[in-house]
Design a protein around this motif. Sequence first.
Motif, PDB file in Angstrom:
ATOM      1  N   SER A   1       0.839  -1.211   0.000  1.00 30.40           N
ATOM      2  CA  SER A   1       0.000   0.000   0.000  1.00 30.40           C
ATOM      3  C   SER A   1       0.870   1.256   0.000  1.00 30.40           C
ATOM      4  O   SER A   1       0.587   2.218  -0.724  1.00 30.40           O
ATOM      5  N   ILE A   2       1.933   1.252   0.804  1.00 34.45           N
ATOM      6  CA  ILE A   2       2.808   2.436   0.843  1.00 34.45           C
ATOM      7  C   ILE A   2       3.488   2.618  -0.518  1.00 34.45           C
ATOM      8  O   ILE A   2       3.535   3.722  -1.066  1.00 34.45           O
ATOM      9  N   ALA A   3       4.016   1.505  -1.058  1.00 35.20           N
ATOM     10  CA  ALA A   3       4.760   1.609  -2.318  1.00 35.20           C
ATOM     11  C   ALA A   3       3.838   2.047  -3.462  1.00 35.20           C
ATOM     12  O   ALA A   3       4.198   2.885  -4.293  1.00 35.20           O
ATOM     13  N   PHE A   4       2.621   1.505  -3.477  1.00 35.56           N
ATOM     14  CA  PHE A   4       1.652   1.886  -4.519  1.00 35.56           C
ATOM     15  C   PHE A   4       1.264   3.365  -4.350  1.00 35.56           C
ATOM     16  O   PHE A   4       1.213   4.124  -5.319  1.00 35.56           O
ATOM     17  N   ALA A   5       1.038   3.776  -3.108  1.00 35.66           N
ATOM     18  CA  ALA A   5       0.636   5.160  -2.854  1.00 35.66           C
ATOM     19  C   ALA A   5       1.769   6.131  -3.203  1.00 35.66           C
ATOM     20  O   ALA A   5       1.520   7.252  -3.642  1.00 35.66           O
ATOM     21  N   ARG A   6       2.994   5.681  -3.029  1.00 38.05           N
ATOM     22  CA  ARG A   6       4.113   6.527  -3.447  1.00 38.05           C
ATOM     23  C   ARG A   6       4.054   6.738  -4.956  1.00 38.05           C
ATOM     24  O   ARG A   6       4.242   7.836  -5.459  1.00 38.05           O
ATOM     25  N   TYR A   7       3.761   5.639  -5.680  1.00 33.33           N
ATOM     26  CA  TYR A   7       3.645   5.732  -7.144  1.00 33.33           C
ATOM     27  C   TYR A   7       2.516   6.688  -7.537  1.00 33.33           C
ATOM     28  O   TYR A   7       2.620   7.434  -8.505  1.00 33.33           O
ATOM     29  N   LEU A   8       1.416   6.661  -6.750  1.00 31.15           N
ATOM     30  CA  LEU A   8       0.273   7.522  -7.067  1.00 31.15           C
ATOM     31  C   LEU A   8       0.559   8.995  -6.799  1.00 31.15           C
ATOM     32  O   LEU A   8      -0.200   9.864  -7.214  1.00 31.15           O
ATOM     33  N   GLY A   9       1.625   9.264  -6.077  1.00 27.29           N
ATOM     34  CA  GLY A   9       1.982  10.651  -5.825  1.00 27.29           C
ATOM     35  C   GLY A   9       1.460  11.213  -4.519  1.00 27.29           C
ATOM     36  O   GLY A   9       1.359  12.424  -4.357  1.00 27.29           O
ATOM     37  N   HIS A  10       1.115  10.356  -3.574  1.00 28.95           N
ATOM     38  CA  HIS A  10       0.679  10.845  -2.263  1.00 28.95           C
ATOM     39  C   HIS A  10       1.853  11.443  -1.493  1.00 28.95           C
ATOM     40  O   HIS A  10       3.003  11.084  -1.702  1.00 28.95           O
ATOM     41  N   SER A  11       1.501  12.331  -0.549  1.00 28.67           N
ATOM     42  CA  SER A  11       2.532  12.951   0.281  1.00 28.67           C
ATOM     43  C   SER A  11       3.038  11.938   1.314  1.00 28.67           C
ATOM     44  O   SER A  11       2.375  10.924   1.574  1.00 28.67           O
TER      45      SER A  11
ATOM     46  N   ARG B   1     -10.684   1.635  -0.578  1.00 28.34           N
ATOM     47  CA  ARG B   1     -10.625   1.158  -1.976  1.00 28.34           C
ATOM     48  C   ARG B   1      -9.193   0.757  -2.334  1.00 28.34           C
ATOM     49  O   ARG B   1      -8.977  -0.224  -3.042  1.00 28.34           O
ATOM     50  N   LEU B   2      -8.253   1.563  -1.855  1.00 22.36           N
ATOM     51  CA  LEU B   2      -6.847   1.276  -2.166  1.00 22.36           C
ATOM     52  C   LEU B   2      -6.407  -0.021  -1.474  1.00 22.36           C
ATOM     53  O   LEU B   2      -5.822  -0.918  -2.107  1.00 22.36           O
ATOM     54  N   VAL B   3      -6.725  -0.148  -0.202  1.00 19.26           N
ATOM     55  CA  VAL B   3      -6.314  -1.352   0.544  1.00 19.26           C
ATOM     56  C   VAL B   3      -7.063  -2.589   0.022  1.00 19.26           C
ATOM     57  O   VAL B   3      -6.519  -3.688   0.027  1.00 19.26           O
ATOM     58  N   ALA B   4      -8.296  -2.420  -0.481  1.00 17.58           N
ATOM     59  CA  ALA B   4      -9.020  -3.569  -1.058  1.00 17.58           C
ATOM     60  C   ALA B   4      -8.200  -4.183  -2.196  1.00 17.58           C
ATOM     61  O   ALA B   4      -8.170  -5.404  -2.369  1.00 17.58           O
ATOM     62  N   ILE B   5      -7.502  -3.346  -2.949  1.00 15.92           N
ATOM     63  CA  ILE B   5      -6.722  -3.840  -4.094  1.00 15.92           C
ATOM     64  C   ILE B   5      -5.441  -4.535  -3.623  1.00 15.92           C
ATOM     65  O   ILE B   5      -5.130  -5.657  -4.030  1.00 15.92           O
ATOM     66  N   THR B   6      -4.688  -3.901  -2.721  1.00 21.97           N
ATOM     67  CA  THR B   6      -3.430  -4.524  -2.261  1.00 21.97           C
ATOM     68  C   THR B   6      -3.733  -5.790  -1.455  1.00 21.97           C
ATOM     69  O   THR B   6      -3.002  -6.778  -1.549  1.00 21.97           O
ATOM     70  N   ASP B   7      -4.822  -5.761  -0.711  1.00 21.12           N
ATOM     71  CA  ASP B   7      -5.255  -6.925   0.082  1.00 21.12           C
ATOM     72  C   ASP B   7      -5.575  -8.105  -0.849  1.00 21.12           C
ATOM     73  O   ASP B   7      -5.078  -9.221  -0.665  1.00 21.12           O
ATOM     74  N   THR B   8      -6.358  -7.846  -1.876  1.00 24.79           N
ATOM     75  CA  THR B   8      -6.739  -8.910  -2.820  1.00 24.79           C
ATOM     76  C   THR B   8      -5.505  -9.423  -3.557  1.00 24.79           C
ATOM     77  O   THR B   8      -5.309 -10.629  -3.701  1.00 24.79           O
TER      78      THR B   8
END
Length: 423
Positions: free
Chosen positions: A184-194, A285-292
Motif C-alpha cells: 500500500s505504501i509503495a503503490f501510494a508513493r507511485y500515485l503521488g501521495h505525500s 478502496r486502495l487497501v481492497a486492491i493490495t489486500d486482494t
Amino acid sequence: MFDRNRYYVPVKQLKIGMFVSDLDRPWLGTPFLVQGFEITSEEEIQQLTEICQYVYIDKKKSGLFDYSLDEYVPDETSSKIPFKRSYEQSSIKYHRYQIPLDKYSIVEELDNVKFVYEKTRRNIHQTLEKLKLGNEIDVRQSKEVVNDCVDSIFNNKDSLLWFTLIKKRDPYTSEHSLNVTILSIAFARYLGHSAQELQTIGLCGLLHDIGKVDIPLSVLTKEGRFTDEEFEIMKLHPGYGRDYLVKQPNIDYEVVNVAYSHHERMDGSGYPQGLLAPEIPYYARLVAITDTYDAITNDRCYQRGRTTLQAQKILYEGAGNHYDEELVKSFIQWLGIYPPASIVEMSNGEVGIVLSVNPDWKSRPRVVLILDENKEPQTQRIVDLHKNALDEHGNTYHIKMSLPNHSFGINLIDFELNELLNA
Ligand SMILES: [Fe+2]
C-alpha cells in the motif's frame, strides 16, 4: 460510439493476421511498444494470452486474411462486459505529484530494509498478541514502524517490496498485514501521495485485518472453500476490527474506516454493510486492491500462490464492479507484468527471477538466471534485457512467460536478495 470494424475477441481465438487495436488492460506495462499492431507470430499470441483475456480486433485492418470475424462479438456489446463498467463519480483523490527519485540503490538500502522489515513483522505480531490477551495496542509504536517503512520506500522504491514478493509465510494474518502495509505504501508513493498520507495509508494496511484475532483458527486456516456458515463468521472480522480500533487512543479515523470497509465492493456486493461506490472511503478502496493482490499471489494454507499476471487479470475483471477502476489501472501500470521476484521462463527455456525493473521498460527487466535450458541448476548470472542481452546461441533474450512460485521446484523463500544481487 459503436464501431462496426471493432470486434471483441477472446485471446484463445486469436489468429495470425488479426490487427489488435486495443487490449482489455492499459498498454503501458505490456511488452507491446506500439498501441495497435498486426499479429505476425504465435509468440505474440502467447504474449497476449499471458496478459489479457480479451482484445479488440480491427476488422478493416485485418481484412486481408482468410477468416471470418462473424463468429466474434462486435464492440456494441462491450457495455455488458463487466470490467468495462464504471461509475460516473470519480473516486480518485490522489494528486500526481512528481514521483520522487530513489535516494539509494537497492544494494545500499538492503541492510536498512532487513532491519525495517523485521521490526515491522515483530510489531504486527506483538499487536495481534496484545489484542488476543485483551490488552490495549501501542498505536504510537505501530506508527513508528510504518514511518520507517515509508522512509525506506522513499530511499528505494523496490527494496522493501522485494521482501513482500518473496513471500515468507507463517501465521497468515501477520505476514499478510505486513505485505499489505508495504504494497500500500509503495503503490501510494507511485500515485503521488505525500509522505504524511503514506504514513496513514501504511497504518491502514498494518491494522486492516486485526479483527481476525477473534475469528476461530479452525476457520482462519481452513483448507478449501468456506461453508456458508464459516463465511458468515469470516464476515465479522471488519466489525471486530472497527470495535477494537475505535477504543484506541491516537487512532486516525481513516484507519478505523479501512478496517471496517476493506471488503466493501463498488457495486454493493461487499460486506459488512454492502456500501455502494460513493460511500466507500478512498483508502479502503486502495487497501481492497493490495489486500486482494497479496491474497491471490501468496501461498495460503490450502492453495499455492498464483502469478502476478493471474492476480492482475482477476483485479481487472473486477475493476468498476468490485474495485475502483482508476486505482486498478494505476496498480497494474505500477506493478508491470514482471515485478521484482517474479519467476520467468526465457525465450530459450532458461528460468530466472526478476531482480529489478526499469520504470520506462517494464517488460525488459534485469533477471538472474538460475536454471538452464533443460531446467537444471546453473551458475547464476544476471542479464539485463533492456540492454538486449544475448543467449549462448546469439539470440536476444526475452521473457516467454511468467511462472508461479514452486515452478520447477523453485521456492522463492530459498533465495536471499543479496545472494541474487551478487550473482
Ligand atoms: Fe480482511
